[in-house]
Design a protein around this motif. Structure first.
Motif, PDB file in Angstrom:
ATOM      1  N   ASP A 129      -8.530  24.766  12.440  1.00 18.88           N
ATOM      2  CA  ASP A 129      -7.152  25.070  12.030  1.00 18.88           C
ATOM      3  C   ASP A 129      -6.452  25.969  13.043  1.00 18.88           C
ATOM      4  O   ASP A 129      -5.243  25.834  13.280  1.00 18.88           O
ATOM      5  CB  ASP A 129      -7.146  25.741  10.652  1.00 18.88           C
ATOM      6  CG  ASP A 129      -7.468  24.759   9.533  1.00 18.88           C
ATOM      7  OD1 ASP A 129      -7.435  23.537   9.787  1.00 18.88           O
ATOM      8  OD2 ASP A 129      -7.781  25.219   8.418  1.00 18.88           O
ATOM      9  N   LEU A 130      -7.203  26.906  13.634  1.00 19.24           N
ATOM     10  CA  LEU A 130      -6.620  27.829  14.608  1.00 19.24           C
ATOM     11  C   LEU A 130      -6.473  27.186  15.983  1.00 19.24           C
ATOM     12  O   LEU A 130      -5.607  27.571  16.757  1.00 19.24           O
ATOM     13  CB  LEU A 130      -7.499  29.085  14.732  1.00 19.24           C
ATOM     14  CG  LEU A 130      -7.504  30.052  13.544  1.00 19.24           C
ATOM     15  CD1 LEU A 130      -8.584  31.110  13.716  1.00 19.24           C
ATOM     16  CD2 LEU A 130      -6.142  30.719  13.398  1.00 19.24           C
ATOM     17  N   CYS A 131      -7.327  26.225  16.267  1.00 19.34           N
ATOM     18  CA  CYS A 131      -7.338  25.571  17.586  1.00 19.34           C
ATOM     19  C   CYS A 131      -7.384  24.054  17.408  1.00 19.34           C
ATOM     20  O   CYS A 131      -8.397  23.414  17.729  1.00 19.34           O
ATOM     21  CB  CYS A 131      -8.538  26.036  18.402  1.00 19.34           C
ATOM     22  SG  CYS A 131      -8.595  27.805  18.703  1.00 19.34           S
ATOM     23  N   PRO A 132      -6.318  23.453  16.921  1.00 16.14           N
ATOM     24  CA  PRO A 132      -6.340  22.010  16.654  1.00 16.14           C
ATOM     25  C   PRO A 132      -6.591  21.168  17.903  1.00 16.14           C
ATOM     26  O   PRO A 132      -7.055  20.029  17.798  1.00 16.14           O
ATOM     27  CB  PRO A 132      -4.954  21.729  16.061  1.00 16.14           C
ATOM     28  CG  PRO A 132      -4.111  22.895  16.429  1.00 16.14           C
ATOM     29  CD  PRO A 132      -5.014  24.066  16.542  1.00 16.14           C
ATOM     30  N   PHE A 133      -6.339  21.743  19.093  1.00 18.32           N
ATOM     31  CA  PHE A 133      -6.530  20.987  20.336  1.00 18.32           C
ATOM     32  C   PHE A 133      -7.995  20.621  20.575  1.00 18.32           C
ATOM     33  O   PHE A 133      -8.292  19.715  21.359  1.00 18.32           O
ATOM     34  CB  PHE A 133      -6.000  21.783  21.529  1.00 18.32           C
ATOM     35  CG  PHE A 133      -6.670  23.118  21.734  1.00 18.32           C
ATOM     36  CD1 PHE A 133      -7.840  23.227  22.485  1.00 18.32           C
ATOM     37  CD2 PHE A 133      -6.133  24.275  21.178  1.00 18.32           C
ATOM     38  CE1 PHE A 133      -8.464  24.447  22.674  1.00 18.32           C
ATOM     39  CE2 PHE A 133      -6.742  25.510  21.361  1.00 18.32           C
ATOM     40  CZ  PHE A 133      -7.916  25.595  22.109  1.00 18.32           C
ATOM     41  N   ILE A 134      -8.937  21.301  19.899  1.00 16.07           N
ATOM     42  CA  ILE A 134     -10.352  20.992  20.151  1.00 16.07           C
ATOM     43  C   ILE A 134     -10.699  19.558  19.739  1.00 16.07           C
ATOM     44  O   ILE A 134     -11.682  18.993  20.211  1.00 16.07           O
ATOM     45  CB  ILE A 134     -11.302  21.986  19.440  1.00 16.07           C
ATOM     46  CG1 ILE A 134     -11.181  21.882  17.927  1.00 16.07           C
ATOM     47  CG2 ILE A 134     -11.080  23.404  19.945  1.00 16.07           C
ATOM     48  CD1 ILE A 134     -12.234  22.668  17.168  1.00 16.07           C
ATOM     49  N   MET A 135      -9.893  18.980  18.868  1.00 15.27           N
ATOM     50  CA  MET A 135     -10.143  17.605  18.419  1.00 15.27           C
ATOM     51  C   MET A 135      -9.849  16.562  19.513  1.00 15.27           C
ATOM     52  O   MET A 135     -10.293  15.420  19.424  1.00 15.27           O
ATOM     53  CB  MET A 135      -9.283  17.288  17.192  1.00 15.27           C
ATOM     54  CG  MET A 135      -9.574  18.147  15.991  1.00 15.27           C
ATOM     55  SD  MET A 135     -11.234  17.840  15.332  1.00 15.27           S
ATOM     56  CE  MET A 135     -11.218  18.890  13.876  1.00 15.27           C
ATOM     57  N   ASP A 136      -9.111  16.985  20.538  1.00 12.83           N
ATOM     58  CA  ASP A 136      -8.652  16.038  21.556  1.00 12.83           C
ATOM     59  C   ASP A 136      -9.574  15.961  22.774  1.00 12.83           C
ATOM     60  O   ASP A 136      -9.309  15.171  23.694  1.00 12.83           O
ATOM     61  CB  ASP A 136      -7.248  16.438  22.030  1.00 12.83           C
ATOM     62  CG  ASP A 136      -6.233  16.412  20.901  1.00 12.83           C
ATOM     63  OD1 ASP A 136      -6.387  15.558  20.002  1.00 12.83           O
ATOM     64  OD2 ASP A 136      -5.312  17.245  20.908  1.00 12.83           O
ATOM     65  N   GLU A 187     -10.802   9.576  24.177  1.00  2.08           N
ATOM     66  CA  GLU A 187      -9.778   8.787  23.496  1.00  2.08           C
ATOM     67  C   GLU A 187      -9.743   9.041  22.003  1.00  2.08           C
ATOM     68  O   GLU A 187      -8.676   9.133  21.400  1.00  2.08           O
ATOM     69  CB  GLU A 187     -10.005   7.292  23.773  1.00  2.08           C
ATOM     70  CG  GLU A 187      -9.792   6.919  25.235  1.00  2.08           C
ATOM     71  CD  GLU A 187      -9.974   5.433  25.475  1.00  2.08           C
ATOM     72  OE1 GLU A 187     -10.260   4.700  24.503  1.00  2.08           O
ATOM     73  OE2 GLU A 187      -9.829   5.002  26.643  1.00  2.08           O
ATOM     74  N   GLU A 188     -10.901   9.182  21.368  1.00  4.67           N
ATOM     75  CA  GLU A 188     -10.934   9.350  19.915  1.00  4.67           C
ATOM     76  C   GLU A 188     -10.857  10.827  19.533  1.00  4.67           C
ATOM     77  O   GLU A 188     -11.433  11.680  20.192  1.00  4.67           O
ATOM     78  CB  GLU A 188     -12.222   8.736  19.346  1.00  4.67           C
ATOM     79  CG  GLU A 188     -12.309   7.226  19.503  1.00  4.67           C
ATOM     80  CD  GLU A 188     -13.571   6.664  18.871  1.00  4.67           C
ATOM     81  OE1 GLU A 188     -14.351   7.451  18.298  1.00  4.67           O
ATOM     82  OE2 GLU A 188     -13.770   5.442  18.952  1.00  4.67           O
ATOM     83  N   LYS A 189     -10.150  11.082  18.424  1.00  6.52           N
ATOM     84  CA  LYS A 189     -10.059  12.455  17.928  1.00  6.52           C
ATOM     85  C   LYS A 189     -11.325  12.827  17.157  1.00  6.52           C
ATOM     86  O   LYS A 189     -11.984  11.972  16.583  1.00  6.52           O
ATOM     87  CB  LYS A 189      -8.846  12.620  17.009  1.00  6.52           C
ATOM     88  CG  LYS A 189      -7.544  12.912  17.733  1.00  6.52           C
ATOM     89  CD  LYS A 189      -6.437  13.234  16.732  1.00  6.52           C
ATOM     90  CE  LYS A 189      -5.178  13.703  17.431  1.00  6.52           C
ATOM     91  NZ  LYS A 189      -5.310  15.051  18.002  1.00  6.52           N
ATOM     92  N   GLY A 190     -11.633  14.132  17.141  1.00  2.41           N
ATOM     93  CA  GLY A 190     -12.776  14.616  16.376  1.00  2.41           C
ATOM     94  C   GLY A 190     -13.583  15.634  17.162  1.00  2.41           C
ATOM     95  O   GLY A 190     -13.410  15.803  18.372  1.00  2.41           O
ATOM     96  N   ILE A 191     -14.452  16.353  16.461  1.00  2.00           N
ATOM     97  CA  ILE A 191     -15.309  17.353  17.102  1.00  2.00           C
ATOM     98  C   ILE A 191     -16.389  16.641  17.902  1.00  2.00           C
ATOM     99  O   ILE A 191     -17.100  15.779  17.388  1.00  2.00           O
ATOM    100  CB  ILE A 191     -15.943  18.276  16.042  1.00  2.00           C
ATOM    101  CG1 ILE A 191     -14.861  19.113  15.353  1.00  2.00           C
ATOM    102  CG2 ILE A 191     -17.006  19.177  16.675  1.00  2.00           C
ATOM    103  CD1 ILE A 191     -15.346  19.885  14.143  1.00  2.00           C
ATOM    104  N   SER A 192     -16.492  17.010  19.166  1.00  2.00           N
ATOM    105  CA  SER A 192     -17.418  16.326  20.066  1.00  2.00           C
ATOM    106  C   SER A 192     -17.905  17.317  21.119  1.00  2.00           C
ATOM    107  O   SER A 192     -17.095  17.915  21.834  1.00  2.00           O
ATOM    108  CB  SER A 192     -16.698  15.142  20.736  1.00  2.00           C
ATOM    109  OG  SER A 192     -17.496  14.560  21.729  1.00  2.00           O
ATOM    110  N   PHE A 193     -19.224  17.509  21.210  1.00  2.00           N
ATOM    111  CA  PHE A 193     -19.750  18.468  22.188  1.00  2.00           C
ATOM    112  C   PHE A 193     -21.202  18.157  22.533  1.00  2.00           C
ATOM    113  O   PHE A 193     -21.930  17.540  21.756  1.00  2.00           O
ATOM    114  CB  PHE A 193     -19.639  19.905  21.658  1.00  2.00           C
ATOM    115  CG  PHE A 193     -20.476  20.190  20.439  1.00  2.00           C
ATOM    116  CD1 PHE A 193     -21.778  20.668  20.558  1.00  2.00           C
ATOM    117  CD2 PHE A 193     -19.968  19.967  19.158  1.00  2.00           C
ATOM    118  CE1 PHE A 193     -22.551  20.924  19.435  1.00  2.00           C
ATOM    119  CE2 PHE A 193     -20.744  20.221  18.023  1.00  2.00           C
ATOM    120  CZ  PHE A 193     -22.037  20.697  18.165  1.00  2.00           C
TER     121      PHE A 193
END
Length: 348
Positions: A86-93, A55-61
């Motif tokens: 910047d190249l892959c903004p979808f990673i935040m989702d 649910e929350e945006k941000g780098i998470s792994f």
């Protein structure tokens, strides 16, 4: 209970060995000079990526090495995700679970950053293709290479092709600083299926990180001459690989290896990464080549280990020489036989 992943993929990516070396870089992992490498086949990283909704945006792994949490790797992966955002903004989702392993022994003295970042980047762009199915094969290759570069410069040369050029140079069509390109010319049969045995002289941590070493080129007294030399050597190697001139190949490749270490020895601060056994192996290679008239040669990375390069047709003879004469100079008598490969592979 953990949610089920919405996407899973597994890619392998090999290491590579530069023949013309890159040493020195600008902002955002842009090389100060072009490089040319042979892609390897056996020394590779296999990485599985699982993607979860959140649910929350941000780098998470989560990061696993051979199925177990590996906290020491986290800062490098965190930095990688920050660099590619910047190249892959979808990673935040999404939340990512990364499980990685190497086919070569851990702490074997072989840098896994190139193969590791290449394998991870292939998984990321494969997931992007899931989000955008119209993605072309060329897009996949180039963007995977660009992402890999942002994780580890040399990783961009591990994506596709037996021989790869990274860095803009006038002698190679379509060469550029942002991603590696497959050598666009026919390679002579002499250099096809070329062999590389990695002689593990020292399996410990390098005394100077590659990042520190690259940065020492900023004020190096011989930097500009070295950068010019790299462009010239790639132009020469382009012809050598097409003509099958193995004598010229040996001379250029060994000169490049020694030049790399000469730059380290003449930087400020200066450092020596070769070990006494490195030099003993080189002496034995030279003596054997002269006496047996076998066209083998060495190259070096920024470390003590020796890559022994030789044609497939001399495989049995050279590997006997390695076992009988060179293995005694390797840590625990260890070495790894490898050969030319072709890049990342989709395993799932």
């Amino acid at each position: 209970m953990k949610n089920q992943p919405i996407y899973t993929s597994t890619f392998s990516a090999p290491s590579n060995i530069a023949l013309v070396k890159y040493w020195g870089k600008k902002d955002k992992q842009i090389p100060a000079n072009p490089s040319l490498s042979f892609t390897l086949k056996n020394c590779k990283t296999i990485t599985t990526l699982k993607v979860f909704s959140k649910e929350e945006k941000g780098i998470s792994f989560d990061l696993l090495f051979e199925g177990k949490e590996k906290e020491s790797f986290r800062p490098k992966i965190q930095k990688y995700f920050e660099n590619i955002a910047d190249l892959c903004p979808f990673i935040m989702d999404y939340h990512f679970e990364i499980d990685t392993m190497n086919t070569f022994p851990h702490s074997s003295g072989i840098a896994s950053s190139a193969s590791g970042m290449a394998a991870l980047s292939a998984n990321i762009i494969a997931f992007e293709k899931q989000l955008n199915p119209s993605q072309s094969e060329e897009y996949f290759t180039n963007k995977t290479s660009e992402l890999a570069r942002l994780g580890s410069g040399s990783a961009c040369r591990s994506i596709k092709g037996e021989v790869v050029v990274w860095g803009e140079t006038t002698s190679i069509e379509k060469s550029n600083d942002h991603f590696g390109v497959e050598f666009p010319y026919t390679i002579h049969e002499t250099f096809q299926n070329y062999q590389d045995t990695i002689l593990l002289v020292d399996k410990g941590e390098k005394q100077v990180s590659s990042t520190v070493g690259h940065n020492l080129m900023y004020n190096h007294p011989f930097a500009n001459e070295r950068f010019t030399q790299a462009h010239n050597n790639i132009a020469q190697l382009k012809e050598i690989l097409q003509l099958g001139d193995i004598s010229a190949f040996i001379q250029l490749v060994e000169s490049e290896a020694l030049t790399l270490h000469a730059m380290m020895m003449t930087s400020m601060p200066y450092f020596i990464l070769m070990k006494p056994n490195t030099l003993q192996i080189i002496e034995k290679i030279w003596n054997y080549r002269n006496k047996a008239q076998v066209p083998l040669c060495f190259t070096l990375d920024a470390g003590a280990n020796v890559h022994l390069l030789y044609p497939l047709s001399f495989k049995k003879q050279v590997q006997t020489f390695i076992a009988e004469e060179l293995s005694q100079h390797c840590q625990n008598n260890q070495y790894i036989h490898d050969e030319m490969g072709s890049g990342v592979e989709n395993l799932q």
